[in-house]
Scaffold this motif. Structure first.
Motif, PDB file in Angstrom:
ATOM      1  N   LEU A 165       0.837  -1.195   0.000  1.00  0.00           N
ATOM      2  CA  LEU A 165       0.000   0.000   0.000  1.00  0.00           C
ATOM      3  C   LEU A 165       0.874   1.247   0.000  1.00  0.00           C
ATOM      4  N   ALA A 166       0.275   2.351  -0.420  1.00  0.00           N
ATOM      5  CA  ALA A 166       0.902   3.668  -0.314  1.00  0.00           C
ATOM      6  C   ALA A 166       0.126   4.488   0.703  1.00  0.00           C
ATOM      7  N   LEU A 167       0.734   5.550   1.188  1.00  0.00           N
ATOM      8  CA  LEU A 167       0.060   6.405   2.165  1.00  0.00           C
ATOM      9  C   LEU A 167      -1.257   6.943   1.615  1.00  0.00           C
ATOM     10  N   ALA A 168      -1.281   7.245   0.328  1.00  0.00           N
ATOM     11  CA  ALA A 168      -2.506   7.787  -0.277  1.00  0.00           C
ATOM     12  C   ALA A 168      -3.659   6.789  -0.210  1.00  0.00           C
ATOM     13  N   ASP A 169      -3.371   5.494  -0.137  1.00  0.00           N
ATOM     14  CA  ASP A 169      -4.431   4.488  -0.052  1.00  0.00           C
ATOM     15  C   ASP A 169      -5.170   4.538   1.278  1.00  0.00           C
ATOM     16  N   LEU A 170      -4.591   5.233   2.261  1.00  0.00           N
ATOM     17  CA  LEU A 170      -5.172   5.234   3.609  1.00  0.00           C
ATOM     18  C   LEU A 170      -5.926   6.518   3.936  1.00  0.00           C
ATOM     19  N   THR A 171      -5.973   7.468   3.005  1.00  0.00           N
ATOM     20  CA  THR A 171      -6.541   8.776   3.331  1.00  0.00           C
ATOM     21  C   THR A 171      -8.047   8.742   3.554  1.00  0.00           C
ATOM     22  N   ALA A 172      -8.722   7.740   3.010  1.00  0.00           N
ATOM     23  CA  ALA A 172     -10.171   7.646   3.218  1.00  0.00           C
ATOM     24  C   ALA A 172     -10.518   6.935   4.521  1.00  0.00           C
ATOM     25  N   GLU A 173      -9.509   6.513   5.276  1.00  0.00           N
ATOM     26  CA  GLU A 173      -9.733   5.736   6.498  1.00  0.00           C
ATOM     27  C   GLU A 173      -9.580   6.607   7.748  1.00  0.00           C
ATOM     28  N   THR A 174     -10.011   6.072   8.873  1.00  0.00           N
ATOM     29  CA  THR A 174      -9.742   6.687  10.168  1.00  0.00           C
ATOM     30  C   THR A 174      -8.397   6.168  10.674  1.00  0.00           C
ATOM     31  N   ALA A 175      -7.502   7.078  11.007  1.00  0.00           N
ATOM     32  CA  ALA A 175      -6.181   6.684  11.503  1.00  0.00           C
ATOM     33  C   ALA A 175      -6.243   6.515  13.021  1.00  0.00           C
ATOM     34  N   ILE A 176      -5.852   5.356  13.498  1.00  0.00           N
ATOM     35  CA  ILE A 176      -5.822   5.096  14.941  1.00  0.00           C
ATOM     36  C   ILE A 176      -4.410   5.403  15.437  1.00  0.00           C
ATOM     37  N   LEU A 177      -4.301   6.381  16.318  1.00  0.00           N
ATOM     38  CA  LEU A 177      -3.009   6.887  16.765  1.00  0.00           C
ATOM     39  C   LEU A 177      -2.821   6.622  18.256  1.00  0.00           C
ATOM     40  N   ASN A 178      -1.588   6.336  18.622  1.00  0.00           N
ATOM     41  CA  ASN A 178      -1.228   6.136  20.023  1.00  0.00           C
ATOM     42  C   ASN A 178      -0.264   7.249  20.434  1.00  0.00           C
ATOM     43  N   PRO A 179      -0.774   8.371  20.957  1.00  0.00           N
ATOM     44  CA  PRO A 179       0.115   9.490  21.309  1.00  0.00           C
ATOM     45  C   PRO A 179       0.921   9.249  22.573  1.00  0.00           C
ATOM     46  N   VAL A 180       0.614   8.213  23.320  1.00  0.00           N
ATOM     47  CA  VAL A 180       1.324   7.936  24.571  1.00  0.00           C
ATOM     48  C   VAL A 180       2.679   7.302  24.299  1.00  0.00           C
ATOM     49  N   SER A 181       2.693   6.221  23.504  1.00  0.00           N
ATOM     50  CA  SER A 181       3.953   5.522  23.253  1.00  0.00           C
ATOM     51  C   SER A 181       4.229   5.292  21.769  1.00  0.00           C
ATOM     52  N   GLY A 182       3.292   5.623  20.901  1.00  0.00           N
ATOM     53  CA  GLY A 182       3.480   5.407  19.476  1.00  0.00           C
ATOM     54  C   GLY A 182       4.296   6.511  18.827  1.00  0.00           C
ATOM     55  N   THR A 183       4.621   6.322  17.558  1.00  0.00           N
ATOM     56  CA  THR A 183       5.424   7.299  16.822  1.00  0.00           C
ATOM     57  C   THR A 183       4.695   7.876  15.614  1.00  0.00           C
ATOM     58  N   THR A 184       3.569   7.305  15.229  1.00  0.00           N
ATOM     59  CA  THR A 184       2.854   7.769  14.039  1.00  0.00           C
ATOM     60  C   THR A 184       1.966   8.959  14.372  1.00  0.00           C
ATOM     61  N   THR A 185       2.096  10.007  13.590  1.00  0.00           N
ATOM     62  CA  THR A 185       1.209  11.168  13.680  1.00  0.00           C
ATOM     63  C   THR A 185       0.698  11.486  12.277  1.00  0.00           C
ATOM     64  N   LEU A 186      -0.224  12.438  12.189  1.00  0.00           N
ATOM     65  CA  LEU A 186      -0.740  12.823  10.877  1.00  0.00           C
ATOM     66  C   LEU A 186       0.328  13.473  10.007  1.00  0.00           C
ATOM     67  N   ASP A 187       1.426  13.920  10.613  1.00  0.00           N
ATOM     68  CA  ASP A 187       2.506  14.509   9.834  1.00  0.00           C
ATOM     69  C   ASP A 187       3.193  13.502   8.917  1.00  0.00           C
ATOM     70  N   LEU A 188       2.924  12.218   9.116  1.00  0.00           N
ATOM     71  CA  LEU A 188       3.478  11.204   8.221  1.00  0.00           C
ATOM     72  C   LEU A 188       2.934  11.386   6.806  1.00  0.00           C
ATOM     73  N   TRP A 189       1.699  11.889   6.687  1.00  0.00           N
ATOM     74  CA  TRP A 189       1.062  12.105   5.387  1.00  0.00           C
ATOM     75  C   TRP A 189       1.334  13.526   4.911  1.00  0.00           C
ATOM     76  N   PRO A 190       1.356  13.742   3.601  1.00  0.00           N
ATOM     77  CA  PRO A 190       1.500  15.107   3.084  1.00  0.00           C
ATOM     78  C   PRO A 190       0.301  15.959   3.498  1.00  0.00           C
TER      79      PRO A 190
END
Length: 300
Positions: free
Chosen positions: A191-216
């Motif tokens: 998959l590419a990041l663009a394939d995920l834009t129609a989805e809800t992103a589940i984020l873990n701000p406590v211990s995770g590293t993924t934020t919305l800044d990963l996407w353009p």
């Protein structure tokens, strides 16, 4: 401003600094929010505010800037945090009967530890350093308990720029998308990041590293859902509430029957770091850094 930590006083009628003040301050410093700090400490927000105010009064210094929604440490607060963490770690070590003979080296991680190198690291450490037990501890926060003094070193992912911490980049990991097993996207090989834009992103701000800044900008997921740990992250994805992004080692170390992992072809790799406090180091920290570095460079 020099800050003197007064743990004892001959004038017993005068309030003094206690460990609870230090633990409270370290939690506030890590969370950057009084409400989240109170939840982690199982206290009310007013109780946390009073504890912080009492500590600042005893030190005669402002430790936290409360002028913004996201609390920030003052210069005095940043200087005091390192000493507070060292004091808490020293106390915990001193009163633990199990550490009186051989002080273990506590290695924290928030999720996925050292990926496929975890078992080789533990086995070779036990072989080469039998006099110093290596304890692997999962702690659900951004520094895996390192700033709070719960561990001596930590395996972390993503960039870490925190005063008082030293880091060694060991390797990088590719990223994967974590999808509900019945999602149409799960049928694709990659998959590419663009394939995920129609989805809800589940984020873990406590211990995770993924934020919305990963996407353009302008091409980000339509909505987000926040969770507090890896277990809740997996459960939410399996329940079809959204998708997640993580490191490739998550797929191997956190399999779930309701979650399918697929490579993300255009996401930047994620650095895996070994971090430790640059003061009050465990005597075996250098040996751990050396062994982890050697294992990471071996062919897999």
């Amino acid at each position: 401003m020099p800050i003197a930590l007064r743990l004892c006083s001959r004038r017993m009628s005068r309030p003094s600094i206690e460990l609870r003040h230090l633990r409270c301050f370290l939690t506030i410093a890590e969370e950057g929010n009084l409400t989240r700090a109170a939840a982690r400490l199982h206290l009310t927000q007013p109780a946390v505010s009073r504890t912080l105010a009492a500590l600042e009064k005893q030190l005669g210094a402002r430790l936290v800037d409360r002028s913004t929604h996201h609390l920030a440490l003052t210069a005095e607060g940043r200087a005091f945090r390192e000493r507070a963490a060292a004091a808490v770690a020293a106390f915990d070590t001193a009163v633990d009967p199990g550490r009186l003979r051989h002080r273990p080296l506590r290695l924290g991680h928030a999720w996925s530890a050292f990926g496929p190198y975890t078992t080789p690291l533990l086995r070779r450490w036990q072989r080469d350093h039998p006099e110093t037990p290596l304890e692997l501890l999962r702690v659900d926060d951004r520094t895996a308990g390192l700033l709070r003094g719960e561990v001596d070193a930590a395996l972390l992912r993503g960039p870490v720029e925190i005063p008082g911490l030293a880091t060694e980049e060991l390797l990088t990991e590719e990223r994967v998308a974590a999808l509900p097993a019945d999602s149409p996207l799960a049928a694709r090989p990659g998959l590419a990041l663009a394939d995920l834009t129609a989805e809800t992103a589940i984020l873990n701000p406590v211990s995770g590293t993924t934020t919305l800044d990963l996407w353009p900008a302008g091409a980000r997921p339509r909505s987000t859902l926040t969770v507090a740990n890896t277990d809740d992250w997996l459960t939410a994805i399996a329940a079809g509430r959204g998708i997640g992004v993580s490191a490739a080692s998550t797929a191997a170390l956190h399999p779930h029957p309701g979650v399918t992992y697929r490579p993300l072809t255009d996401a930047p790799p994620l650095p895996v770091l070994l971090a430790w406090r640059d003061t009050a180091r465990h005597p075996a920290t250098g040996a751990l850094v050396d062994l982890a570095r050697r294992i990471a460079r071996e062919p897999w």
